[in-house]
Scaffold this motif. Structure first.
Motif, short mmCIF file in Angstrom:
data_model
loop_
_atom_site.label_atom_id
_atom_site.label_comp_id
_atom_site.label_asym_id
_atom_site.label_seq_id
_atom_site.Cartn_x
_atom_site.Cartn_y
_atom_site.Cartn_z
N GLU A 38 -37.02 -2.28 3.07
CA GLU A 38 -35.68 -2.68 3.50
C GLU A 38 -35.62 -4.15 3.94
N PRO A 39 -36.52 -4.61 4.83
CA PRO A 39 -36.45 -6.03 5.19
C PRO A 39 -36.71 -6.97 4.03
N LEU A 40 -37.56 -6.54 3.08
CA LEU A 40 -37.81 -7.36 1.90
C LEU A 40 -36.52 -7.58 1.12
N GLN A 41 -35.81 -6.50 0.81
CA GLN A 41 -34.60 -6.61 0.03
C GLN A 41 -33.49 -7.31 0.81
N TYR A 42 -33.41 -7.03 2.11
CA TYR A 42 -32.39 -7.66 2.95
C TYR A 42 -32.59 -9.18 2.99
N GLY A 43 -33.84 -9.60 3.14
CA GLY A 43 -34.12 -11.03 3.19
C GLY A 43 -33.80 -11.73 1.88
N ILE A 44 -34.15 -11.10 0.77
CA ILE A 44 -33.84 -11.69 -0.54
C ILE A 44 -32.34 -11.82 -0.72
N ASN A 45 -31.61 -10.77 -0.35
CA ASN A 45 -30.15 -10.80 -0.49
C ASN A 45 -29.53 -11.88 0.39
N MET A 46 -30.03 -12.01 1.62
CA MET A 46 -29.51 -13.01 2.55
C MET A 46 -29.73 -14.43 2.02
N ALA A 47 -30.87 -14.64 1.36
CA ALA A 47 -31.22 -15.98 0.91
C ALA A 47 -30.59 -16.36 -0.43
N THR A 48 -30.19 -15.38 -1.23
CA THR A 48 -29.72 -15.68 -2.58
C THR A 48 -28.22 -15.47 -2.77
N ALA A 49 -27.62 -14.54 -2.02
CA ALA A 49 -26.19 -14.25 -2.17
C ALA A 49 -25.41 -14.95 -1.06
N ILE A 50 -24.08 -15.00 -1.22
CA ILE A 50 -23.21 -15.64 -0.23
C ILE A 50 -22.59 -14.55 0.63
N ARG A 51 -22.83 -14.63 1.94
CA ARG A 51 -22.24 -13.64 2.84
C ARG A 51 -20.77 -13.98 3.08
N LEU A 52 -19.91 -13.02 2.84
CA LEU A 52 -18.47 -13.21 2.98
C LEU A 52 -18.04 -12.93 4.42
N SER A 53 -17.02 -13.64 4.87
CA SER A 53 -16.54 -13.50 6.25
C SER A 53 -15.11 -14.04 6.32
N PRO A 54 -14.47 -13.94 7.49
CA PRO A 54 -13.13 -14.51 7.63
C PRO A 54 -13.08 -16.01 7.37
N THR A 55 -14.23 -16.69 7.47
CA THR A 55 -14.25 -18.14 7.22
C THR A 55 -15.06 -18.51 5.98
N GLN A 56 -15.64 -17.52 5.30
CA GLN A 56 -16.41 -17.77 4.08
C GLN A 56 -15.80 -16.96 2.95
N LEU A 57 -15.10 -17.67 2.05
CA LEU A 57 -14.37 -17.02 0.96
C LEU A 57 -13.50 -15.86 1.49
N PRO A 58 -12.60 -16.17 2.42
CA PRO A 58 -11.80 -15.11 3.06
C PRO A 58 -10.93 -14.32 2.08
N GLU A 59 -10.57 -14.93 0.94
CA GLU A 59 -9.74 -14.22 -0.03
C GLU A 59 -10.48 -13.02 -0.63
N LEU A 60 -11.81 -13.08 -0.64
CA LEU A 60 -12.60 -11.93 -1.07
C LEU A 60 -12.92 -11.01 0.10
N TYR A 61 -13.29 -11.60 1.21
CA TYR A 61 -13.65 -10.81 2.39
C TYR A 61 -12.52 -9.90 2.85
N ARG A 62 -11.27 -10.35 2.71
CA ARG A 62 -10.12 -9.60 3.25
C ARG A 62 -10.00 -8.20 2.64
N HIS A 63 -10.65 -7.95 1.51
CA HIS A 63 -10.58 -6.62 0.91
C HIS A 63 -11.31 -5.57 1.75
N LEU A 64 -12.36 -5.98 2.45
CA LEU A 64 -13.24 -5.01 3.11
C LEU A 64 -12.69 -4.39 4.40
N PRO A 65 -12.22 -5.19 5.38
CA PRO A 65 -11.85 -4.60 6.68
C PRO A 65 -10.82 -3.47 6.61
N PRO A 66 -9.72 -3.62 5.83
CA PRO A 66 -8.76 -2.51 5.82
C PRO A 66 -9.33 -1.21 5.27
#
Length: 292
Positions: A38-66
């Motif tokens: 689990e930490p192996l895959q989590y670390g790879i994902n954290m380092a290679t993908a973009i984590r979405l948030s209200p301030t990081q690509l919010p137009e995509l992130y907004r789909h998740l909370p509702p």
């Protein structure tokens, strides 16, 4: 808030009972992930993908909370991966996250993307993610590490058999959050290509292909063996089968009763950035920090 028991596919429930009846299996799976997968895959994902948030690509992130609010689950981490192949997956145990690919986002409209995210959140709601994470390693050939050496091929096939059945439950979850029509449209995109090619797919006619497939599969012992072999190491059912299953369920009393129940409390003022309830005494959202 809905509960998995209200929509779980019976074949999913039966396959999971069979899987968990293997002595020591649930504890073994959890231990394998804790040893480092689990930490192996989590670390790879954290380092290679973009984590979405209200301030990081919010137009995509907004789909998740509702969607998380509607299903009553804790919000997982959400990532965007550059990959032209349309795909989405949920991974982890102590740290659960959802990743969608750029190919998926580019292919789907907003409602269809909601259906995919609701499907992935369905795995969280149904507590599928632990075993799904193990199945992903099986599909990637992780047993060469020796960690999975104690798992026999029949056990691996049992995991993948359940994995396929679990997808049917999460298609149901997606249809509750969006609609059965939206789920079938999403599957049409994944099977036939972008909207300009698949917007007029006749879903009923496509579902009949699953009936024809069953006739081929059941036409004698040899054909049955061939089709069992064809799906043995797959993680998902064939899309025509998924369309048939969701169309059939959408006509059931169980589905109609769930759809009549409101999933989201009406009249609640929500932050336009993260969709969490507003506090009128605060200028900035207490959840995401953005101005309300």
């Amino acid at each position: 808030m809905i509960k998995p028991a209200e929509f779980i596919h019976p074949e999913d429930a039966a396959a999971l009972r069979q899987l968990e009846s293997i002595p020591g299996f649930p504890a073994l799976v959890k231990k394998v992930l804790q040893l480092g997968l689990e930490p192996l895959q989590y670390g790879i994902n954290m380092a290679t993908a973009i984590r979405l948030s209200p301030t990081q690509l919010p137009e995509l992130y907004r789909h998740l909370p509702p969607i998380c609010d509607r299903l009553g689950i804790e919000e997982p981490e959400f990532y965007l991966e550059m990959n032209p192949m349309p795909n989405a997956y949920t991974f982890g145990d102590s740290r659960i996250y959802i990743t969608v690919t750029s190919g998926l986002v580019e292919m789907l409209d907003d409602d269809e993307l909601d259906a995919v995210i609701a499907h992935e959140c369905g795995h969280i709601l149904c507590r599928h993610v632990l075993y799904h994470s193990m199945a992903e390693y099986i599909l990637q050939g992780a047993d060469y590490l020796g960690i999975l050496g104690t798992l026999t091929k029949p056990v691996q096939y049992a995991i993948l058999y359940w994995y396929r059945k679990s997808e049917l439950s999460c298609d149901r979850c997606a249809s509750i959050v969006t609609s059965a029509e939206t789920v079938t449209r999403m599957l049409a995109r994944l099977s036939g290509g972008p909207k300009n090619l698949t917007k007029n797919v006749n879903m009923r006619e496509w579902a009949l292909q699953a009936d024809r497939y069953d006739k081929i599969k059941n036409d004698g012992t040899w054909n049955k063996i061939l089709q069992i072999y064809a799906v043995l190491e797959q993680s998902h059912p064939f899309n025509a089968v998924r369309v048939r299953e969701i169309l059939k369920w959408s006509e059931s009393e169980q589905y109609r009763n769930i759809k009549k129940t409101p999933l989201l409390t009406d009249g609640v003022a929500r932050c336009p950035h993260c969709n969490k309830p507003k506090d009128p005494s605060w200028r900035y959202c207490r959840h995401c920090g953005m101005e309300q």
